[in-house]
Scaffold this motif. Structure first.
Motif, mmCIF file in Angstrom:
data_model
loop_
_atom_site.group_PDB
_atom_site.id
_atom_site.type_symbol
_atom_site.label_atom_id
_atom_site.label_comp_id
_atom_site.label_asym_id
_atom_site.label_seq_id
_atom_site.Cartn_x
_atom_site.Cartn_y
_atom_site.Cartn_z
ATOM 1 N N SER A 49 29.482 38.098 47.349
ATOM 2 C CA SER A 49 29.552 36.844 46.594
ATOM 3 C C SER A 49 29.121 37.048 45.146
ATOM 4 C CB SER A 49 28.670 35.778 47.252
ATOM 5 O OG SER A 49 29.100 35.492 48.566
ATOM 6 N N VAL A 52 31.917 38.970 43.258
ATOM 7 C CA VAL A 52 33.060 38.146 42.871
ATOM 8 C C VAL A 52 32.713 37.262 41.679
ATOM 9 C CG1 VAL A 52 34.778 36.464 43.641
ATOM 10 C CG2 VAL A 52 33.915 38.167 45.239
ATOM 11 N N MET A 55 33.162 38.888 38.362
ATOM 12 C CA MET A 55 34.529 39.035 37.868
ATOM 13 C C MET A 55 34.864 38.022 36.776
ATOM 14 S SD MET A 55 36.518 39.634 41.483
ATOM 15 C CE MET A 55 38.150 39.613 40.732
ATOM 16 N N LYS A 142 33.483 31.323 44.597
ATOM 17 C CA LYS A 142 33.748 32.287 43.519
ATOM 18 C C LYS A 142 35.242 32.498 43.315
ATOM 19 C CE LYS A 142 29.279 32.694 43.593
ATOM 20 N NZ LYS A 142 28.936 31.940 44.785
ATOM 21 N N PHE A 143 36.034 32.359 44.368
ATOM 22 C CA PHE A 143 37.484 32.463 44.246
ATOM 23 C C PHE A 143 38.026 31.262 43.462
ATOM 24 C CE2 PHE A 143 36.471 35.354 47.524
ATOM 25 C CZ PHE A 143 37.533 36.228 47.690
ATOM 26 N N GLY A 245 33.792 44.115 40.431
ATOM 27 C CA GLY A 245 33.684 42.857 41.172
ATOM 28 C C GLY A 245 34.748 42.695 42.223
ATOM 29 N N TRP A 246 35.907 43.335 42.009
ATOM 30 C CA TRP A 246 37.021 43.199 42.948
ATOM 31 C C TRP A 246 36.700 43.790 44.319
ATOM 32 C CZ3 TRP A 246 41.085 41.615 39.385
ATOM 33 C CH2 TRP A 246 42.164 40.974 40.023
ATOM 34 N N GLY A 248 34.027 43.137 45.898
ATOM 35 C CA GLY A 248 33.559 41.958 46.625
ATOM 36 C C GLY A 248 34.694 41.020 46.952
ATOM 37 N N PHE A 249 35.621 40.879 46.031
ATOM 38 C CA PHE A 249 36.791 40.017 46.188
ATOM 39 C C PHE A 249 37.599 40.414 47.421
ATOM 40 C CE2 PHE A 249 40.866 38.197 44.621
ATOM 41 C CZ PHE A 249 40.419 37.009 44.090
ATOM 42 N N ASN A 250 37.936 41.694 47.522
ATOM 43 C CA ASN A 250 38.791 42.165 48.616
ATOM 44 C C ASN A 250 37.996 42.601 49.839
ATOM 45 O OD1 ASN A 250 40.968 41.634 47.020
ATOM 46 N ND2 ASN A 250 41.576 43.743 46.690
ATOM 47 N N SER A 253 36.337 39.893 51.734
ATOM 48 C CA SER A 253 37.210 39.022 52.527
ATOM 49 C C SER A 253 37.333 39.476 53.973
ATOM 50 C CB SER A 253 38.597 38.937 51.875
ATOM 51 O OG SER A 253 38.503 38.276 50.623
ATOM 52 N N THR A 307 45.643 42.718 46.332
ATOM 53 C CA THR A 307 44.793 41.651 46.875
ATOM 54 C C THR A 307 45.324 41.031 48.164
ATOM 55 O OG1 THR A 307 43.736 41.155 44.765
ATOM 56 C CG2 THR A 307 43.828 39.377 46.376
#
Length: 438
Positions: A49, A52, A55, A142-143, A245-246, A248-250, A253, A307
């Protein structure tokens, strides 16, 4: 008038939050449910979290370095204010619209989760059973934050800041929330269609890309469209923060510290590297110099393209996705009708097109061997249903995101002018909008 409206909004939020105990129900912790939580998963999702969230300021540096010197602060502040405004909006109503009880598979009922009612540490989301519901909601926030921030690159250097903030609120409510619900809620229509979007290729990047195109068309061209980039070093720094940061993004998930998170982390980094390599190689093939800007844009395009597929494809196929996404976006940037549509920082060509390429290639390379949750495999494995579903969703989402975003720009412009005057545009948004300058 604006002072009155802002005062009313601030006082209303203050009063409602202060008196929340009077109209919101308490949700006591259930020890049986807490015992199902996994501390490793919780620890990873806390970190994811935070990654992200990083980012969004990273995007601010990425965009800020590309614009002219007199618009750097305003451009970066647009990303920063997304963290501020969308966080509050998400807690009040945004999360409920996205993940509340389904209304026709299109939108959530926000009433049960107003002000995070029922979103606590003693329960969990059905598809993330090992972490607290509150952590899931904050991760998803965050998304929502970064999506309207991505849009800002298209209308950089010419939008009024207050109009942008109004658009951002409406975009979250009427574009992002429905797409998040349809794609990620178990009762969402795209979810039930079998559409795969692991971390936001559809919800985040396609929606932002089409909104960017709508904004560029609605606002028109800049008076001086070719200002020299203010700080290439900012672009490099922003790219590094985005890439970091990506993860955490991917990988986040996957909703846990598990093998799927490791797979998503691996596909993410190799796709970014392959895309950056492809971008600079293609630039050289086309007779251009290898530039820092090109390397950075290529890496971000690779991150965008992987993504939706991150948790569904193999490492070698992630390289394929990165290279193909980079080539298509590079060509799109070079062929985009800049004389007619001023997408200042090529948001549609990179985020929108990159997201669409990634979505389609998910329908080509998704594999049960990588993720057992894949019901229908991709074209590469001899099955066609998933690719067809991805294509249907691509068309539907594109039409919805573009038309709704254009309509929202129209509505905002009726309420308050979207574009600054020519004098203020020439002066620069930093000084004309904020009274600050580099």
């Amino acid at each position: 008038m604006r002072k009155i409206v802002l005062s009313v909004i601030l006082i209303t939020i203050l009063v409602l939050s202060y008196c929340s105990n009077l109209f919101l129900t308490n949700n006591p912790t259930n020890p049986a449910e807490v015992s199902n939580f996994n501390t490793g998963d919780i620890a990873w999702m806390l970190v994811a979290s935070a990654l992200v969230l990083l980012m969004t300021p990273g995007l601010g540096f990425f965009y800020g370095g590309m614009v002219g010197k007199k618009n750097v602060i305003s451009t970066m502040l647009q990303s920063f204010m997304a963290m501020v405004i969308v966080t509050v909006l998400w807690v009040i109503i945004g999360f409920g619209l996205s993940f509340g009880p389904s209304i026709g598979g299109i939108i959530g009922n926000p009433l049960p989760n107003l002000f995070f009612q029922g979103v606590g540490t003693g329960t969990s989301w059905g598809l993330a059973p090992t972490i607290p519901f509150l952590l899931f909601a904050l991760f998803q926030a965050k998304f929502a934050i970064i999506t309207p921030a991505i849009v800002t690159g298209a209308f950089a250097e010419r939008i009024r800041f207050w109009a942008y903030m109004l658009f951002m609120v409406l975009f979250i409510l009427f574009v992002y929330a429905p797409l998040a619900h349809m794609t990620w809620h178990p009762e969402g229509i795209l979810f039930n269609l079998g559409v795969l979007d692991f971390a936001g290729g559809t919800v985040v990047h396609m929606s932002a890309g089409w909104a960017a195109l709508a904004g560029a068309m609605f606002l028109g061209k800049r008076k001086i469209p070719k200002a020299n980039p203010a700080r290439i070093t900012y672009v490099l720094l922003g790219t590094g923060l985005l890439w970091f940061g990506w993860f955490g993004f991917n990988a986040g998930s996957a909703m846990g510290a598990n093998g799927l998170a490791a797979q998503a982390l691996g596909t993410t980094t190799v796709a970014a590297a392959a895309a950056s390599m492809a971008w600079v190689f293609l630039d050289k093939i086309m007779g251009h110099k290898l530039s820092a800007m090109g390397a950075c844009i290529g890496a971000v395009v690779g991150l965008v393209a992987i993504t939706p597929a991150a948790g569904y494809v193999s490492i070698p196929h992630a390289i394929t996705i990165g290279i193909l996404g980079s080539i298509v976006s590079n060509i799109m940037v070079s062929k985009f009708p800049k004389g007619k549509i001023d997408d200042a920082l090529d948001v549609f060509a990179c985020h929108g097109v990159g997201g669409m390429v990634g979505m389609l290639l998910t329908g080509v390379f998704a594999s049960k061997a990588i993720n057992p949750a894949v019901v229908d495999q991709g074209l590469a494995f001899g099955e066609t249903k998933l690719f067809t579903n991805q294509l249907i969703a691509l068309v539907g989402v594109s039409i919805f995101a573009f038309t709704m975003s254009y309509f929202l720009f129209f509505i905002v412009n009726k309420i308050t002018p979207l574009r600054v005057t020519e004098e203020r545009e020439e002066l620069g948004l930093d000084i004309s909008q904020h009274g600050e300058y580099l």
